[in-house]
Design a protein around this motif. Structure first.
Motif, PDB file in Angstrom:
ATOM      1  N   ASN A  75     -15.220 -88.327  98.485  1.00  0.00           N
ATOM      2  CA  ASN A  75     -15.545 -89.294  97.320  1.00  0.00           C
ATOM      3  C   ASN A  75     -15.811 -90.421  97.923  1.00  0.00           C
ATOM      4  O   ASN A  75     -16.719 -91.597  96.764  1.00  0.00           O
ATOM      5  N   LEU A 101     -27.545 -93.364  92.664  1.00  0.00           N
ATOM      6  CA  LEU A 101     -27.911 -93.369  91.104  1.00  0.00           C
ATOM      7  C   LEU A 101     -28.827 -94.532  90.671  1.00  0.00           C
ATOM      8  O   LEU A 101     -29.130 -93.982  89.584  1.00  0.00           O
ATOM      9  N   GLU A 115     -24.281 -83.949  83.036  1.00  0.00           N
ATOM     10  CA  GLU A 115     -24.442 -83.903  84.481  1.00  0.00           C
ATOM     11  C   GLU A 115     -24.244 -85.632  84.853  1.00  0.00           C
ATOM     12  O   GLU A 115     -23.728 -85.518  86.035  1.00  0.00           O
ATOM     13  N   ARG A 118     -20.519 -85.225  85.449  1.00  0.00           N
ATOM     14  CA  ARG A 118     -20.380 -84.349  86.990  1.00  0.00           C
ATOM     15  C   ARG A 118     -20.753 -85.712  88.300  1.00  0.00           C
ATOM     16  O   ARG A 118     -19.577 -85.680  88.644  1.00  0.00           O
ATOM     17  N   ILE A 119     -21.565 -86.751  87.822  1.00  0.00           N
ATOM     18  CA  ILE A 119     -21.481 -87.794  89.127  1.00  0.00           C
ATOM     19  C   ILE A 119     -19.921 -88.870  88.167  1.00  0.00           C
ATOM     20  O   ILE A 119     -19.388 -88.782  89.677  1.00  0.00           O
ATOM     21  N   VAL A 145     -22.853 -95.474  94.200  1.00  0.00           N
ATOM     22  CA  VAL A 145     -22.890 -94.719  93.896  1.00  0.00           C
ATOM     23  C   VAL A 145     -24.087 -93.519  94.603  1.00  0.00           C
ATOM     24  O   VAL A 145     -25.140 -93.600  94.179  1.00  0.00           O
ATOM     25  N   LEU A 147     -25.121 -90.080  95.518  1.00  0.00           N
ATOM     26  CA  LEU A 147     -25.369 -89.073  95.466  1.00  0.00           C
ATOM     27  C   LEU A 147     -25.852 -87.729  97.107  1.00  0.00           C
ATOM     28  O   LEU A 147     -26.910 -87.664  96.413  1.00  0.00           O
ATOM     29  N   VAL A 153     -20.950 -86.555  94.911  1.00  0.00           N
ATOM     30  CA  VAL A 153     -20.265 -87.970  95.256  1.00  0.00           C
ATOM     31  C   VAL A 153     -20.170 -89.083  95.646  1.00  0.00           C
ATOM     32  O   VAL A 153     -18.242 -88.318  95.932  1.00  0.00           O
ATOM     33  N   TRP A 270     -17.891 -82.067  81.197  1.00  0.00           N
ATOM     34  CA  TRP A 270     -19.031 -81.300  82.703  1.00  0.00           C
ATOM     35  C   TRP A 270     -18.470 -79.608  82.237  1.00  0.00           C
ATOM     36  O   TRP A 270     -19.590 -78.826  82.733  1.00  0.00           O
TER      37      TRP A 270
END
Length: 521
Positions: A75, A101, A115, A118-119, A145, A147, A153, A270
């Motif tokens: 990540n 993002l 969502e 999740r991010i 960030v 996506l 991510v 999540w």
């Protein structure tokens, strides 16, 4: 562009610019040695800067490369190389063909809480990896960030990252970073720590679900002031993420959860797991005062249903200054996050993270006895046991009981302006939130100044629950109220309701927290 097609460091062929910020431009480039695409960050020229300022800027860039290279994690963007181009350092990184993002949130667009969670999980994984390597990011925001494909991510741009033990590269009075996402302690000129990155994560999540940064004002100065001193505006779309965001945005760094606790809370939201608790007094033991900024409001949903009369409006008398003590539990952190998560994190802080909250509260006897042991009584409170309702809970020492109906009991402060009511519905309906909606319809009809702040499903004591918060005007002043209802369909529903002058909400709100935390049925 004139630089397109130019070869940098005899190896990287510039293809096209893919992004630009205050420090430099990121190019898509071809690595002609390994035949792969890379991202190459070149610094802008700054002719207005002095030689020493340019040297500082270049050293920041080299530090970015060193910092990011220390963090090896899926990540975190991979740093391949650092080269010189016309005297300027350039960072060669993994190319991630993806929007940020920030791109997704442009124009006030928002994401569903699940969502956003999740991010957030990808972000907190990157943050944990960075912190483990001794690196603070210091500029976490939506624009940093990425996506990527397959749900990946990626946290990027460690341009102002700081390595533990390294000297600062800012001048006195200079703040580096994006003001909207800068933690209060940095605004005040204090040294940032890992919790500063967590505040920025909270601000990023806030924008993801609410459509704007939490303290955005017309000017940077006004924004900075708001971050440092203003209370957090109520969230309207955060749903189960609200407790976590609220505690991440605590003014005091010590009141924020750890990265590990944050990750657990995000995972629960999540995955749709259940939650139980959220308390703002993170890591303070059982002492300290409550200043309103770390206020923990029940939030997040699930259900319970009971009918009950329109919330009582306290009589109008003179104002007073109430007590500010608030019990802070160590579990505030353990539960605060394990609890924050899920469909609706309510917070029932227990002293050690597991105080037998799950017992069924239904009773068949006319004078039931409490089935769960109450939390320790806070200083300045006394424990009352109501045989009629079959419950026990703490109330402030100087609050007195009022006569009431058979299915409710009310205690008021010496002025009569603030009151806590415990109500019971037997049998309960399908879910507390349906009960609250019925009451709201009646409230709107009787109080034209009523304004809903939030109404959400959550869980409390492992039962369906709902939290409802609103404001209304009395004869002489504005009031604010919060109501927590929980129970099982066909069984009993209990309601914990506090109303107090809006102007003194920070003083009285801790009473609700303490009654809720110490409530036993």
């Amino acid at each position: 562009m004139a630089d397109e097609g130019r070869l940098v460091a005899g190896r990287y062929r510039l293809v096209e610019p893919v992004g630009s910020g205050g420090m430099g431009t990121v190019w898509l480039a071809e690595d002609e040695v390994l035949a792969r695409r890379v991202a190459l960050k070149r610094l802008h020229t700054h002719p207005h800067l002095s030689d020493s300022e340019v040297a500082t800027l270049y050293e920041r860039t080299r530090r970015e490369a060193r910092s990011a290279a220390r963090v090896v994690h899926p990540n975190v963007v991979v740093v391949h190389d650092v080269v010189e181009d016309d005297g300027r350092p350039c960072i060669v990184m993994e190319y991630v063909p993806a929007p940020t993002l920030g791109d997704v949130l442009k124009g006030g667009h928002t994401l569903p809480p699940e969502e956003a969670a999740r991010i957030g999980l990808g972000m907190i994984a990157a943050v944990r990896a960075a912190h483990a390597a001794g690196v603070l990011h210091r500029d976490i925001k939506p624009g940093n960030v990425l996506l990527g494909a397959g749900g990946r991510v990626v946290l990027t741009d460690f341009g102002i990252a700081q390595t533990a033990g390294a000297s600062t590269l800012t001048q006195t009075g200079e703040m580096v970073g994006s003001i909207d996402f800068m933690a209060p302690e940095r605004i005040r000129g204090q040294k940032p720590g890992p919790s500063s990155d967590l505040w920025s994560l909270g601000a990023t999540l806030y924008q993801a679900v609410e459509g704007r940064p939490p303290y955005r004002r017309d000017t940077a100065m006004e924004t900075a002031y708001a971050i440092a001193v203003d209370p957090l505006a109520p969230m309207r779309q955060a749903g189960p993420l609200e407790p976590l965001i609220e505690i991440l945005l605590s003014k005091n760094p010590e009141d924020r959860p750890t990265a590990e606790q944050t990750e657990r809370a995000l995972q629960a939201t999540w995955s749709g797991g259940s939650t139980t608790t959220l308390s703002a007094g993170v890591a303070h033991g059982t002492h300290g005062t409550h200043d309103g900024t770390q206020d923990t409001a029940p939030t997040a949903p699930t259900q319970t249903s009971p009918p009950r009369p329109t919330p009582p409006v306290p009589p109008e008398k003179g104002p007073r200054g109430g007590r500010k003590r608030k019990r802070r539990s160590l579990l505030a952190v353990a539960v605060a996050l394990a609890a924050v998560a899920a469909a609706g994190a309510l917070f029932v802080s227990s002293q050690d993270g597991g105080d037998g909250d799950a017992a069924d509260s239904r009773r068949t006897s006319s004078a039931p006895t409490p089935s769960t042991a109450p939390s320790p009584v806070p200083d300045g409170y006394r424990l009352v046991r109501d045989k009629q309702l079959g419950v026990s809970f703490p109330v402030p020492d100087d609050w007195t009981r009022n006569k009431g109906a058979a299915d409710a009991v009310t205690y008021t402060d010496p002025t009569g302006l603030a009151g806590i009511t415990i109500g019971m519905v037997d049998p309960a309906g399908s879910h507390p939130i349906e009960h609250f909606k019925d009451i709201e319809a009646n409230t709107k009809a009787n109080y034209p100044t009523y304004r809903r702040l939030r109404m959400q499903k959550t869980t409390f004591k492992d039962k369906p629950a709902a939290v409802w918060e609103f404001t209304f005007h009395g004869r002489a002043r504005a009031f604010r109220a919060i109501d927590l209802g929980y129970g099982t369909p066909g069984g009993r529903e209990y309601d914990i309701y506090l109303s107090a002058p809006d102007a003194e909400w920070d003083t009285f709100r801790p009473v609700f927290d303490n009654v809720r935390d110490g409530f036993a049925d």
